[in-house]
Each structure stands twice: as structure tokens, then as C-alpha cells.
Design a protein around this motif. Structure first.
Motif, PDB file in Angstrom:
ATOM      1  N   HIS A  72     -39.842  70.442  20.024  1.00 28.39           N
ATOM      2  CA  HIS A  72     -39.756  70.252  19.019  1.00 28.39           C
ATOM      3  C   HIS A  72     -39.066  69.469  18.149  1.00 28.39           C
ATOM      4  O   HIS A  72     -38.460  69.041  18.709  1.00 28.39           O
ATOM      5  CB  HIS A  72     -39.443  71.646  18.150  1.00 28.39           C
ATOM      6  CG  HIS A  72     -40.112  72.877  18.967  1.00 28.39           C
ATOM      7  ND1 HIS A  72     -41.370  73.212  18.139  1.00 28.39           N
ATOM      8  CD2 HIS A  72     -39.188  74.061  19.506  1.00 28.39           C
ATOM      9  CE1 HIS A  72     -41.794  74.364  19.143  1.00 28.39           C
ATOM     10  NE2 HIS A  72     -40.145  74.929  19.398  1.00 28.39           N
ATOM     11  N   PHE A  73     -40.463  68.982  16.976  1.00 20.87           N
ATOM     12  CA  PHE A  73     -39.624  68.231  15.899  1.00 20.87           C
ATOM     13  C   PHE A  73     -39.435  68.638  14.287  1.00 20.87           C
ATOM     14  O   PHE A  73     -40.336  69.804  14.416  1.00 20.87           O
ATOM     15  CB  PHE A  73     -40.193  66.349  15.607  1.00 20.87           C
ATOM     16  CG  PHE A  73     -40.533  66.124  16.641  1.00 20.87           C
ATOM     17  CD1 PHE A  73     -39.804  64.817  16.954  1.00 20.87           C
ATOM     18  CD2 PHE A  73     -41.739  65.423  17.290  1.00 20.87           C
ATOM     19  CE1 PHE A  73     -39.856  63.891  18.129  1.00 20.87           C
ATOM     20  CE2 PHE A  73     -41.569  64.786  18.451  1.00 20.87           C
ATOM     21  CZ  PHE A  73     -40.934  63.580  18.899  1.00 20.87           C
ATOM     22  N   GLY A  74     -38.308  68.357  13.916  1.00 20.77           N
ATOM     23  CA  GLY A  74     -38.054  69.657  13.297  1.00 20.77           C
ATOM     24  C   GLY A  74     -37.826  68.206  11.746  1.00 20.77           C
ATOM     25  O   GLY A  74     -37.046  67.299  12.099  1.00 20.77           O
ATOM     26  N   THR A  75     -38.395  68.071   9.992  1.00 22.47           N
ATOM     27  CA  THR A  75     -38.178  67.693   9.486  1.00 22.47           C
ATOM     28  C   THR A  75     -38.312  69.089   8.143  1.00 22.47           C
ATOM     29  O   THR A  75     -37.995  70.131   8.441  1.00 22.47           O
ATOM     30  CB  THR A  75     -39.675  66.759   8.989  1.00 22.47           C
ATOM     31  OG1 THR A  75     -40.693  67.692   8.917  1.00 22.47           O
ATOM     32  CG2 THR A  75     -39.657  65.563  10.169  1.00 22.47           C
ATOM     33  N   SER A  76     -37.573  68.287   7.106  1.00 22.75           N
ATOM     34  CA  SER A  76     -37.179  68.676   6.002  1.00 22.75           C
ATOM     35  C   SER A  76     -37.808  69.902   6.216  1.00 22.75           C
ATOM     36  O   SER A  76     -39.319  69.355   5.779  1.00 22.75           O
ATOM     37  CB  SER A  76     -38.046  68.010   4.601  1.00 22.75           C
ATOM     38  OG  SER A  76     -37.589  68.627   3.379  1.00 22.75           O
ATOM     39  N   GLY A  77     -38.107  71.244   5.889  1.00 22.53           N
ATOM     40  CA  GLY A  77     -38.266  72.100   5.696  1.00 22.53           C
ATOM     41  C   GLY A  77     -38.174  73.022   7.108  1.00 22.53           C
ATOM     42  O   GLY A  77     -39.018  74.006   6.556  1.00 22.53           O
ATOM     43  N   TRP A  78     -38.483  72.817   7.724  1.00 22.84           N
ATOM     44  CA  TRP A  78     -38.253  73.766   9.646  1.00 22.84           C
ATOM     45  C   TRP A  78     -37.365  74.286   9.508  1.00 22.84           C
ATOM     46  O   TRP A  78     -36.397  73.700   9.177  1.00 22.84           O
ATOM     47  CB  TRP A  78     -39.046  72.500   9.998  1.00 22.84           C
ATOM     48  CG  TRP A  78     -39.808  71.273  10.010  1.00 22.84           C
ATOM     49  CD1 TRP A  78     -40.712  71.482   8.939  1.00 22.84           C
ATOM     50  CD2 TRP A  78     -41.585  71.492  10.447  1.00 22.84           C
ATOM     51  NE1 TRP A  78     -42.049  71.296   8.479  1.00 22.84           N
ATOM     52  CE2 TRP A  78     -42.317  71.172   9.779  1.00 22.84           C
ATOM     53  CE3 TRP A  78     -41.519  72.295  12.145  1.00 22.84           C
ATOM     54  CZ2 TRP A  78     -44.046  70.496  10.996  1.00 22.84           C
ATOM     55  CZ3 TRP A  78     -42.913  71.871  12.707  1.00 22.84           C
ATOM     56  CH2 TRP A  78     -43.986  71.156  11.858  1.00 22.84           C
ATOM     57  N   TRP A  79     -37.224  74.573  10.343  1.00 20.71           N
ATOM     58  CA  TRP A  79     -36.268  75.452  10.935  1.00 20.71           C
ATOM     59  C   TRP A  79     -36.262  75.126  12.558  1.00 20.71           C
ATOM     60  O   TRP A  79     -36.393  74.602  13.312  1.00 20.71           O
ATOM     61  CB  TRP A  79     -36.501  76.856  11.301  1.00 20.71           C
ATOM     62  CG  TRP A  79     -36.543  78.052  10.527  1.00 20.71           C
ATOM     63  CD1 TRP A  79     -37.425  77.754   9.126  1.00 20.71           C
ATOM     64  CD2 TRP A  79     -35.434  78.884   9.626  1.00 20.71           C
ATOM     65  NE1 TRP A  79     -37.254  78.920   8.296  1.00 20.71           N
ATOM     66  CE2 TRP A  79     -35.669  79.181   8.059  1.00 20.71           C
ATOM     67  CE3 TRP A  79     -34.031  78.579   9.526  1.00 20.71           C
ATOM     68  CZ2 TRP A  79     -34.921  79.726   7.119  1.00 20.71           C
ATOM     69  CZ3 TRP A  79     -33.286  79.070   8.474  1.00 20.71           C
ATOM     70  CH2 TRP A  79     -33.717  79.387   7.416  1.00 20.71           C
TER      71      TRP A  79
END
Lengths: 191, 191
Positions: A72-79
Motif C-alpha cells: 500500500h501507499f498512503g498519502t494525506s487523508g489515508w490510513w
DNA sequence: TCCCCTACGGGACAAATGTCCCCTGCCCTT
DNA sequence: AAGGGCAGGGGACATTTGTCCCGTAGGGGA
């Protein structure tokens, strides 16, 4: 913290009272990590789930040959976090590290459960996320078993066009489950 | 119907009252399908989620070339349905058909929601399933991007040893996202 | 400022995987 | 009892994908 409130309000379709905001704020802990720092390492128990306020992270495993595979990638607004380790309290197979300086809001399982039990906007949000997670995971499984690397890359671009700007190609390849070579060939063909 | 009650009790860790059993029974509809009959076809809206009492089913898509790709198998004690179509009311990309004569218990989204809202064993069960679904979906994604076909096949055998007996090899191959040829080669090597 | 590390791309080759034939045996239906 | 269809497996070959080199350019850190 404002971003998190807005997130709960949008996802749940309800507004938070000031009291609820206070209670939420008291349960989350702000955390700053710099590029390349780890939020979770293989073998750890995932004690916190984290909401990304700003920055970017990746969840990946390392195989026997030393190759990294990005789940997974995660950026602003993700968990970010490992669901399995978080809910079953088992050691994780994954590493989570930051791809740039990052601000997080982290919460423990018991604190999250308490918010779910007492704030309807939170419980609605978690239910919605959970449903979304299943749907998008199944899409990705379907893509993996039925599409060529080229089709998967095209689909990724369509769904998350900013990924290409935000993440280096070797990570994109890893996320797609292909080598950088194959990704390079695909990109040559399509231009 | 007894199997479904037992399922809710085990998954939720609580017992159902006779009243609750009655209410559950009144919301589910028994359905019998014979081998090769369809529960869902591409383009349909998935109006029901179905609990398999006895028999087996597969969820698959058909690509432009006519190749089938199996997303899920289901046997006794499993649920079948397209989450995305069921929750978002969008046309499904999948087909679900029976691999043998099968007994199902089907329920609509609104009836299910009502049971969730009023029977705690049901809501606990659904929450538990939902969490399990995410975990197993992520495992399968991880397998798809990080493992060789051979490793995926070995993992499938370890996790569901009965699949090999229950389903023909061409379907196993489709589920793993590989050709029957590759699966055949793998099986030759491992004996 | 300099240096090193990383991202990225290219070429040659190897390995894995898929495709297209074929054939066989079995089960199900007629 | 016979016929048709399907599962399964083999061989030859094409295609895709990966691996192992190499080189360049640019950015971050000492």
C-alpha cells in the motif's frame, strides 16, 4: 487535527459536536516522522493505526532475496497500519516507512474501539471505510489475476494519476507486482 | 437454517434467542440451484447476499477474449455475492454460478441491515466477517504481487487443502491467475 | 563544493509463462 | 450402448517477463 474532523464528517455524512471533537482529539496522538523513518517494522505488533495528515508512507514486505514488495501507499487523508496485526495482535510481516517528512495522528485499538462505540460519526466512518477497503481490495485482486501488467498500470494511472508524480517508478513497479524493466517497457510503448 | 444460526453464534460468540432465530429465519429465503445455474450474471445488480448451506459456487469474470477469471470460490458456510454491486447498487462485472447442486439462504441488503441494527449477534458477526475479509484480501494481494505461481499454489494448498479435491485444476489455475499449463508444470515439479 | 547514492533507461540474454496443437480417458446425457 | 463434451496432460514454439550488466544525470548530505 482539523483534517481528521473533516474526514469523519464527510465520510459519515454527519457533523461532530465540539464535545465529540474534544474526545476524538484526546484519543489521537500527533506524531512526526522524517523521511525513511519507520512507523512499523517486520515482527512488531501493530499497536496503532495512523491517519496521515501530511506526507506519504508505504507498507511493504521484504522477501528472502531482499526484494521489497509494496502492498500500500498512503498519502494525506489515508490510513496506514497492518490490519491483521492490529486486530489479531500478531507480529506483522510488513514494514511501514515514510517517503517524506510526515505528520500522523495515531490511535490504539482500544481507544479507537471506544470512539466507535460512543460516537456515531466515527462508527459510521469506520463501517464505510471497511466496506470500501473490501471493495478496493477485491478490485486489486481481480486486476492481479485477470489483467496484464500493462492493463494494471493503465488502471492505476486512471485511478490515481498523482501516484506517478508522487512515487518513483521502482515503487510503482513494486506496487504493481512487476519488475522495473517491465514497467519501463510499458511506458515506452505507450508514448 | 440451523447451520446459519450456528454460524452467527460461533462468529459472534453469543447465543441467539428463539425470538431472534425466528426473526432471522423470516428474513432469509431458501433457494436451490442446480449445477451450472446462475445466482448472478454480469450486468445485474446484486440484490442478495447468499449464505451457502450446501454445495459450491464460484464468482468469476469473463474478459474480452472469453477467458474466465475466478475471484472467489464458495462452499458450505461461506457467503457469496458481489460486495461492490450489493452496497453501491451498481451493475456487477461478475458471474456467480453453481459448481454442483446447491442450497442457499439469501437476504436483501435492507433486510440484512435491519438484522444488523436489531440483533447484536448479527452485527458482531458482520463486523467480524468484514474484518476477516479485509485481512484475507490483503493476504491475497500480497501473494499476487510478491510470490511466484508455485509459491501461491503451495500457499493455497496449505490454506485450503480441500480445494484441490473439490475444484477442477483449470479453475484452480484461474483462481491463482495462471494458465493451466503453468499449474500443470508446478504440479509435475512438486512430485 | 564535492561526492555518493539513487532513479532511470538501455542492451543482451535467460527464464518463466502462455498459446496452440495433439491425444486420452471419463462422465453425463441421450 | 453410444456419442459428445470436458478435464487433464504432453510437445513445440512464441511471447512475456526478469536478471544482469552498463551508463548517465540529478539531488541530498557531509
Amino acid at each position: 487535527m482539523e483534517l481528521l474532523f473533516a474526514y469523519f464528517e464527510v465520510k459519515s455524512g454527519t457533523l461532530l459536536t465540539d464535545m465529540e471533537k474534544k474526545r476524538i482529539a484526546s484519543r489521537f496522538l500527533a506524531k512526526r516522522l522524517r523521511k525513511r523513518q519507520y512507523l512499523l517494522q517486520e515482527g512488531d505488533i501493530c499497536k496503532y493505526f495512523s491517519f496521515i495528515v501530511q506526507g506519504a508512507a508505504r507498507t511493504y514486505s521484504v522477501d528472502e532475496k531482499g526484494n521489497e514488495h509494496i502492498l500500500h501507499f498512503g498519502t494525506s487523508g489515508w490510513w496506514v497500519g497492518d490490519n491483521e496485526s492490529f486486530t489479531l495482535h500478531t507480529p506483522t510481516r510488513y514494514n511501514i516507512d515514510m517517503l517524506g517528512d510526515t505528520e500522523l495522528l495515531v490511535i490504539t485499538e482500544s481507544d479507537l474501539q471506544e470512539l466507535i462505540d460512543t460516537i456515531s460519526a466515527v462508527s459510521k466512518t469506520i463501517a464505510a471505510i471497511s466496506s470500501q477497503r473490501v471493495i478496493s481490495a477485491e478490485k486489486r485482486i481481480h486486476a492481479a489475476i485477470s489483467q496484464t501488467p500493462e492493463e494494471r498500470f493503465a488502471a492505476l494511472n486512471a485511478a490515481y494519476p498523482d501516484f506517478l508524480q508522487k512515487f518513483p517508478l521502482n515503487m510503482i513497479a513494486s506496487y504493481l507486482g512487476i519488475s522495473t524493466k517491465t514497467l519501463g517497457r510499458i511506458r515506452n510503448n505507450s508514448k
